[in-house]
Structures are given as structure tokens and as C-alpha cells.
Motif scaffolding. Sequence first.
Motif, PDB file in Angstrom:
ATOM      1  N   CYS A   6      38.998 -59.509 -50.826  1.00 16.41           N
ATOM      2  CA  CYS A   6      38.969 -59.800 -49.399  1.00 16.41           C
ATOM      3  C   CYS A   6      38.112 -58.776 -48.662  1.00 16.41           C
ATOM      4  O   CYS A   6      37.577 -59.051 -47.615  1.00 16.41           O
ATOM      5  CB  CYS A   6      40.377 -59.823 -48.838  1.00 16.41           C
ATOM      6  SG  CYS A   6      40.507 -60.819 -47.356  1.00 16.41           S
ATOM      7  N   ASP A   9      32.691 -59.595 -49.138  1.00 15.85           N
ATOM      8  CA  ASP A   9      32.430 -61.006 -48.866  1.00 15.85           C
ATOM      9  C   ASP A   9      31.839 -61.642 -50.131  1.00 15.85           C
ATOM     10  O   ASP A   9      30.690 -61.376 -50.495  1.00 15.85           O
ATOM     11  CB  ASP A   9      31.472 -61.138 -47.690  1.00 15.85           C
ATOM     12  CG  ASP A   9      31.224 -62.583 -47.291  1.00 15.85           C
ATOM     13  OD1 ASP A   9      31.664 -63.504 -48.024  1.00 15.85           O
ATOM     14  OD2 ASP A   9      30.593 -62.791 -46.256  1.00 15.85           O
ATOM     15  N   ARG A  79      40.057 -64.802 -45.736  1.00 15.16           N
ATOM     16  CA  ARG A  79      38.919 -64.411 -44.884  1.00 15.16           C
ATOM     17  C   ARG A  79      39.196 -64.757 -43.432  1.00 15.16           C
ATOM     18  O   ARG A  79      38.939 -63.967 -42.528  1.00 15.16           O
ATOM     19  CB  ARG A  79      37.633 -65.137 -45.316  1.00 15.16           C
ATOM     20  CG  ARG A  79      36.998 -64.597 -46.552  1.00 15.16           C
ATOM     21  CD  ARG A  79      35.706 -65.335 -46.880  1.00 15.16           C
ATOM     22  NE  ARG A  79      34.651 -64.840 -46.015  1.00 15.16           N
ATOM     23  CZ  ARG A  79      33.826 -65.612 -45.319  1.00 15.16           C
ATOM     24  NH1 ARG A  79      33.914 -66.911 -45.378  1.00 15.16           N
ATOM     25  NH2 ARG A  79      32.905 -65.090 -44.565  1.00 15.16           N
TER      26      ARG A  79
END
Length: 169
Positions: A6, A9, A79
Motif C-alpha cells: 500500500c 503504488d 489505495r
Amino acid sequence: MCASSCEKDLYAVLGANPSESTEELRHRYQQLVLKCHPDRLSGHSSSEAEMGLKRFLEVDAAWKILSDENKRRDYDLLRRAHDLKQDWPVDSTVFLEDMIWNNDERLYTHCCRCGGAFIIDEEEVQEETLRSSSQEEEQTTRGQSKGVIVCCDTCSLSVYVTWTNLPQS
């Protein structure tokens, strides 16, 4: 899924964006693997080979998550949750009691000026209430309000939704 996935990216690791299909992600993954595979870098200096191996492992780890439909969905949700916890400029404060309660879907809504909506579900309200209640040192006064930042489902505006007591639904 580990916490480090997390923090980095995974879409950026593959040079992709979240709207790309699994097939498009596969193509990007294959191109990157061909460039940084350890066998391909065996004749290079040890530092280049080590950097290539590190990049290869990073690309492979990203692909393992993004290629699996369930893991990708979970990652996308993480995300989104992470993005919502960022320090966004808050347009206004909305009291939960002033929001519209939808009993069928068990959620609260408030109209945004763009025509979209700020939506918070009952579960999120309860979780935040429990989380706030467990942090006794932060609650110095009785009846201190609890709240969360909620983003519009259409535009980039956000509001701070607050409440003093858990609403009765």
C-alpha cells in the motif's frame, strides 16, 4: 496483502494506471521483466545486476497482486482508503444528523454542489465511533464530537462529517 504494497503504488511500478485492463497490465509486466530479468543482466556490474534484481522483484510482486482479480480489488480499496485519509482541503462541516438516511442501503448522503453526493455508511460511522471511544486520552471532554472526512463521489470536494453521539437508525 502486506502493508508495504500500500505504501508503494503498484500501478506506478508497472508504469500503468488503475483504469488499465489486466491484459494491458500483463503487457507492461512482460516488457519490464524482459528489461530487468536477472539472467539478462548477468554480464553487467554487480551494482547494476543488484539494482536490476531489485527492480525485477518489485515488478514481479506488483504483478502478483494486480493480476489476481480479488487481490487487485482489495489493493484498489486500500489505495482508496489511504487516499481518503490524506490531508485534503475540507469544503465544509456537515452534521451527520443533517444528512439523509437511506434505511435500505444503511447509509447517509449529503448532496454536493456539483450534483454528486457525499456518502458515508453506517458501518464506517460505527467504526469511527468505536475507534474514537477507545482513544480515551484524546477525549478530554464529555460528548466530544467524532467525525471523518468524506469525498464527493463525483468531484474533488470533501466535507468533514461529524456527530456527537452514535445516531439511532
